[in-house]
Design a protein around this motif. Structure first.
Motif, PDB file in Angstrom:
ATOM      1  N   ASP A 162       0.971  -1.757   0.202  1.00  0.00           N
ATOM      2  CA  ASP A 162      -0.414   0.145  -0.094  1.00  0.00           C
ATOM      3  C   ASP A 162       1.092   1.240  -0.442  1.00  0.00           C
ATOM      4  O   ASP A 162       0.603   2.213  -1.083  1.00  0.00           O
ATOM      5  CB  ASP A 162      -1.516   0.049   1.339  1.00  0.00           C
ATOM      6  N   ALA A 163       2.208   0.988   0.632  1.00  0.00           N
ATOM      7  CA  ALA A 163       2.900   2.296   0.880  1.00  0.00           C
ATOM      8  C   ALA A 163       4.082   2.785  -0.293  1.00  0.00           C
ATOM      9  O   ALA A 163       4.534   3.507  -0.625  1.00  0.00           O
ATOM     10  CB  ALA A 163       3.589   2.177   1.783  1.00  0.00           C
ATOM     11  N   ALA A 164       4.100   1.571  -1.166  1.00  0.00           N
ATOM     12  CA  ALA A 164       4.836   1.814  -2.075  1.00  0.00           C
ATOM     13  C   ALA A 164       4.390   2.629  -3.305  1.00  0.00           C
ATOM     14  O   ALA A 164       3.259   3.087  -3.765  1.00  0.00           O
ATOM     15  CB  ALA A 164       4.755  -0.157  -3.074  1.00  0.00           C
ATOM     16  N   ARG A 165       5.076   3.363  -4.098  1.00  0.00           N
ATOM     17  CA  ARG A 165       5.321   4.014  -4.719  1.00  0.00           C
ATOM     18  C   ARG A 165       6.260   3.844  -6.279  1.00  0.00           C
ATOM     19  O   ARG A 165       7.018   3.429  -6.029  1.00  0.00           O
ATOM     20  CB  ARG A 165       5.152   5.930  -4.444  1.00  0.00           C
ATOM     21  N   PRO A 166       5.810   3.890  -7.326  1.00  0.00           N
ATOM     22  CA  PRO A 166       5.849   4.206  -8.760  1.00  0.00           C
ATOM     23  C   PRO A 166       7.603   4.976  -8.483  1.00  0.00           C
ATOM     24  O   PRO A 166       7.351   5.935  -8.243  1.00  0.00           O
ATOM     25  CB  PRO A 166       5.168   3.679  -9.999  1.00  0.00           C
ATOM     26  N   GLY A 167       8.186   4.255  -9.767  1.00  0.00           N
ATOM     27  CA  GLY A 167       9.176   4.920  -9.585  1.00  0.00           C
ATOM     28  C   GLY A 167       9.620   5.748 -10.887  1.00  0.00           C
ATOM     29  O   GLY A 167       8.135   6.252 -11.671  1.00  0.00           O
ATOM     30  N   GLU A 168      10.490   6.865 -11.074  1.00  0.00           N
ATOM     31  CA  GLU A 168       9.896   7.786 -12.067  1.00  0.00           C
ATOM     32  C   GLU A 168      10.381   7.019 -14.198  1.00  0.00           C
ATOM     33  O   GLU A 168      11.096   6.140 -13.994  1.00  0.00           O
ATOM     34  CB  GLU A 168      10.982   8.856 -12.039  1.00  0.00           C
ATOM     35  N   ARG A 169       9.563   7.254 -14.529  1.00  0.00           N
ATOM     36  CA  ARG A 169       9.529   6.853 -15.865  1.00  0.00           C
ATOM     37  C   ARG A 169      10.637   6.341 -17.007  1.00  0.00           C
ATOM     38  O   ARG A 169      11.169   8.078 -16.622  1.00  0.00           O
ATOM     39  CB  ARG A 169       8.191   6.958 -16.331  1.00  0.00           C
ATOM     40  N   GLN A 170      11.392   5.658 -17.144  1.00  0.00           N
ATOM     41  CA  GLN A 170      12.347   5.859 -17.624  1.00  0.00           C
ATOM     42  C   GLN A 170      12.434   5.330 -18.869  1.00  0.00           C
ATOM     43  O   GLN A 170      11.457   4.669 -19.451  1.00  0.00           O
ATOM     44  CB  GLN A 170      13.900   5.184 -17.036  1.00  0.00           C
ATOM     45  N   ASP A 171      13.352   5.427 -20.326  1.00  0.00           N
ATOM     46  CA  ASP A 171      13.213   5.579 -21.604  1.00  0.00           C
ATOM     47  C   ASP A 171      14.691   4.470 -21.533  1.00  0.00           C
ATOM     48  O   ASP A 171      15.366   4.751 -21.504  1.00  0.00           O
ATOM     49  CB  ASP A 171      13.048   6.428 -21.984  1.00  0.00           C
ATOM     50  N   PHE A 172      14.650   3.356 -21.980  1.00  0.00           N
ATOM     51  CA  PHE A 172      15.378   2.057 -21.712  1.00  0.00           C
ATOM     52  C   PHE A 172      15.605   1.963 -23.626  1.00  0.00           C
ATOM     53  O   PHE A 172      16.255   0.823 -23.546  1.00  0.00           O
ATOM     54  CB  PHE A 172      14.697   0.627 -21.170  1.00  0.00           C
ATOM     55  N   SER A 173      14.766   1.910 -24.666  1.00  0.00           N
ATOM     56  CA  SER A 173      14.656   2.353 -25.987  1.00  0.00           C
ATOM     57  C   SER A 173      16.382   2.963 -26.507  1.00  0.00           C
ATOM     58  O   SER A 173      16.689   3.454 -25.965  1.00  0.00           O
ATOM     59  CB  SER A 173      13.588   2.714 -26.291  1.00  0.00           C
TER      60      SER A 173
END
Length: 68
Positions: A55-66
């Motif tokens: 419940d406390a987890a938050r997504p990390g920042e979006r990154q582009d791996f292409s």
């Protein structure tokens, strides 16, 4: 995947072996580049602790791996 017997994450049978959270914590005492993994953090705790962590987890920042 972690076993979950007796209300304790890490206690029980996994891959044909009986494991205890305490013994597994000693074996897996490693830390990834971003800190300990959720699996290691939850070892020896109960389902309510896991639910609270999720419940406390938050997504990390979006990154582009292409490739560019």
């Amino acid at each position: 995947m972690l076993p979950y017997d007796g209300g304790v994450i890490g206690d029980g049978e996994s891959e044909g072996r009986i494991q205890s959270a305490a013994a597994t914590m000693d074996e897996r005492a490693s830390e990834g580049p971003d800190g300990p993994y959720l699996e290691e953090t939850m070892m020896g705790k109960g389902a309510a602790d896991l639910a609270a962590a999720l419940d406390a987890a938050r997504p990390g920042e979006r990154q582009d791996f292409s490739p560019r």
